[in-house]
Scaffold this active site. Structure first.
Site, PDB file in Angstrom:
ATOM      1  N   LYS A 216      17.591  11.366  53.182  1.00 57.42           N
ATOM      2  CA  LYS A 216      18.170  12.057  52.234  1.00 57.42           C
ATOM      3  C   LYS A 216      17.369  13.358  52.218  1.00 57.42           C
ATOM      4  O   LYS A 216      18.086  14.326  51.854  1.00 57.42           O
ATOM      5  CB  LYS A 216      18.479  11.629  50.864  1.00 57.42           C
ATOM      6  CG  LYS A 216      19.641  10.520  51.117  1.00 57.42           C
ATOM      7  CD  LYS A 216      20.223  10.207  49.612  1.00 57.42           C
ATOM      8  CE  LYS A 216      21.429   9.479  49.812  1.00 57.42           C
ATOM      9  NZ  LYS A 216      21.955   8.874  48.402  1.00 57.42           N
TER      10      LYS A 216
ATOM     11  N   LYS B 135      24.753   4.887  60.727  1.00 57.10           N
ATOM     12  CA  LYS B 135      25.776   4.102  59.671  1.00 57.10           C
ATOM     13  C   LYS B 135      26.939   4.984  59.246  1.00 57.10           C
ATOM     14  O   LYS B 135      26.791   6.155  59.303  1.00 57.10           O
ATOM     15  CB  LYS B 135      24.607   3.961  58.646  1.00 57.10           C
ATOM     16  CG  LYS B 135      25.335   3.403  57.422  1.00 57.10           C
ATOM     17  CD  LYS B 135      24.334   3.172  56.346  1.00 57.10           C
ATOM     18  CE  LYS B 135      24.470   4.458  55.431  1.00 57.10           C
ATOM     19  NZ  LYS B 135      23.969   4.552  54.018  1.00 57.10           N
TER      20      LYS B 135
ATOM     21  N   LYS C  68      29.625   7.776  53.421  1.00 57.79           N
ATOM     22  CA  LYS C  68      30.558   8.468  52.637  1.00 57.79           C
ATOM     23  C   LYS C  68      30.360   9.890  52.725  1.00 57.79           C
ATOM     24  O   LYS C  68      31.179  10.787  52.489  1.00 57.79           O
ATOM     25  CB  LYS C  68      30.942   8.008  51.509  1.00 57.79           C
ATOM     26  CG  LYS C  68      29.608   7.789  50.480  1.00 57.79           C
ATOM     27  CD  LYS C  68      30.333   7.587  48.781  1.00 57.79           C
ATOM     28  CE  LYS C  68      29.720   6.267  48.442  1.00 57.79           C
ATOM     29  NZ  LYS C  68      28.215   6.222  48.059  1.00 57.79           N
TER      30      LYS C  68
END
Ligand code: TYM
Length: 335
Positions: A115, A197, A200
């Site tokens: 992130k 992965k 969203k």
């Protein structure tokens, strides 16, 4: 905390429209625990603000995530469904656990590394201490079992370490929780890059199938899914794209990989992709219908939120009072 039943806790961030990864890896399994366990399912909006959110979107997605919980079969009478920021004990225990979580431990978290690479202009302290707040969520309710996808395993290990450390210093305070990670659908991969992965927050819409995507979009996305240049439907190394589609098909149908290989023996990738798309769209249709109905009943959703938060706050207060006493905070009102 409960003499009668063991405790399950899990959470989902309202940070985007949920994907079939969230569905198959986590939410779909939540209802399985409702009878046997005392279950808390939380919409973790405090975690979501570690990445910048547009306030109106965050508000809408919080309602949507709660509606999806219910649409996926979670009965508010049998589960405590609530929003994290409505129960102040989460932030409170989060701060306390910050003081028992090591800089080195947090530095090793792969989600933090990913992130911070993606949000290089906003590497805030909350993004770094995110796992301590997650530990607080779980430990507040003396949780035994945490159903999550494989990407949360490292955070669960940290939660266990923090709980054990606290217990060692102060004596038994927290239950040390176990993760519950499903076998076939713990890590659903991106349809555009099956080594990554499905997430969203992916900007490529073809990479993700969202729970609320219309039928034709679902089928189109599966048709375009990246696969290798071969033609056999086989669960074999080097066939990441096909293995991912087989995992999704298996999760929706309950069929084993052997059964799927036999079913598509002699057929090509096109037929298989079509079958996966249709199966997925069929399975999501009832969830979507129930979701639409619930989103039209905001008063009901608010009632669930309020009752859920009251129940959660009551239960969390018991752990908080124990924690305060153990660490030496004063409490002059307590007799
Ligand atoms: P979040 O919101 O990213 O995802 C919600 C759940 O979906 C699972 N998941 C997946 N499973 C399979 N394949 C995928 N591609 C996939 N993507 C996501 C996640 O593992 C998760 O179970 N930190 C958590 C939220 C959280 C939490 C908690 C979870 C906060 N506090 C306490 C459990 C207990 C998160 O970011 O989930």
């Amino acid at each position: 905390m409960y003499q009668d039943k063991k405790v399950v806790f899990s959470g989902v961030q309202p940070s985007g429209v949920l994907t079939i990864g969230n569905y198959l890896g986590a939410i779909r399994n939540f209802a399985d625990f409702s009878e046997e366990y005392h279950c808390y399912y939380c919409v973790v909006d405090e975690h979501a603000i570690t990445v910048r959110q547009v306030p109106a979107d965050l508000r809408r997605r919080t309602y949507e995530t709660l509606a999806l919980y219910i649409a996926c079969g979670l009965d508010p009478e049998k589960n405590t469904l609530y929003v994290q920021s409505h129960v102040s004990a989460h932030a409170e225990l989060g701060w306390i656990l910050d003081c028992y979580t090591m800089f080195g431990e947090l530095s090793r978290m792969t989600q933090f590394k990913d992130k911070s690479a993606k949000n290089a202009d906003n590497i805030n302290a909350g993004l770094f201490t995110y796992p301590a707040l997650m530990a607080a969520d779980i430990l507040l309710y003396q949780t035994d079992l945490v159903p999550v996808g494989a990407d949360q395993k490292q955070h669960l290990e940290l939660t266990r370490d923090v709980a054990a450390r606290f217990n060692q210093v102060y004596g038994d305070t927290f239950v040390v929780p176990d993760p519950y990670i499903p076998k076939t659908s713990a890590k659903i991969m991106s349809l555009a890059d099956p080594t990554k992965k499905m997430s969203k927050s992916d900007e490529n819409e073809n990479a993700v199938v969202r729970i609320l995507d219309p039928r034709d979009a679902i089928i189109r996305k599966f048709k375009r899914a990246v696969t290798d240049s071969g033609s056999e439907i086989k669960y074999a190394e080097g066939k990441d794209g096909i293995m991912n589609l087989m995992s999704i098909y298996s999760a929706f149908t309950g069929k084993t990989m052997d059964e799927i290989e036999r079913e598509f023996d002699g057929k090509g990738y096109g037929d298989f992709k079509m079958a996966v798309g249709e199966t997925c769209a069929d399975a999501l249709a009832p969830v979507q219908a129930e979701f639409a109905r619930l989103m039209n009943d905001k008063a009901y959703l608010e009632d669930v939120m309020i009752k859920g938060a009251e129940a959660a706050a009551r239960d969390a207060a018991r752990t908080m009072s124990k924690v305060r006493r153990k660490i030496g905070f004063t409490d002059p009102r307590r007799k």
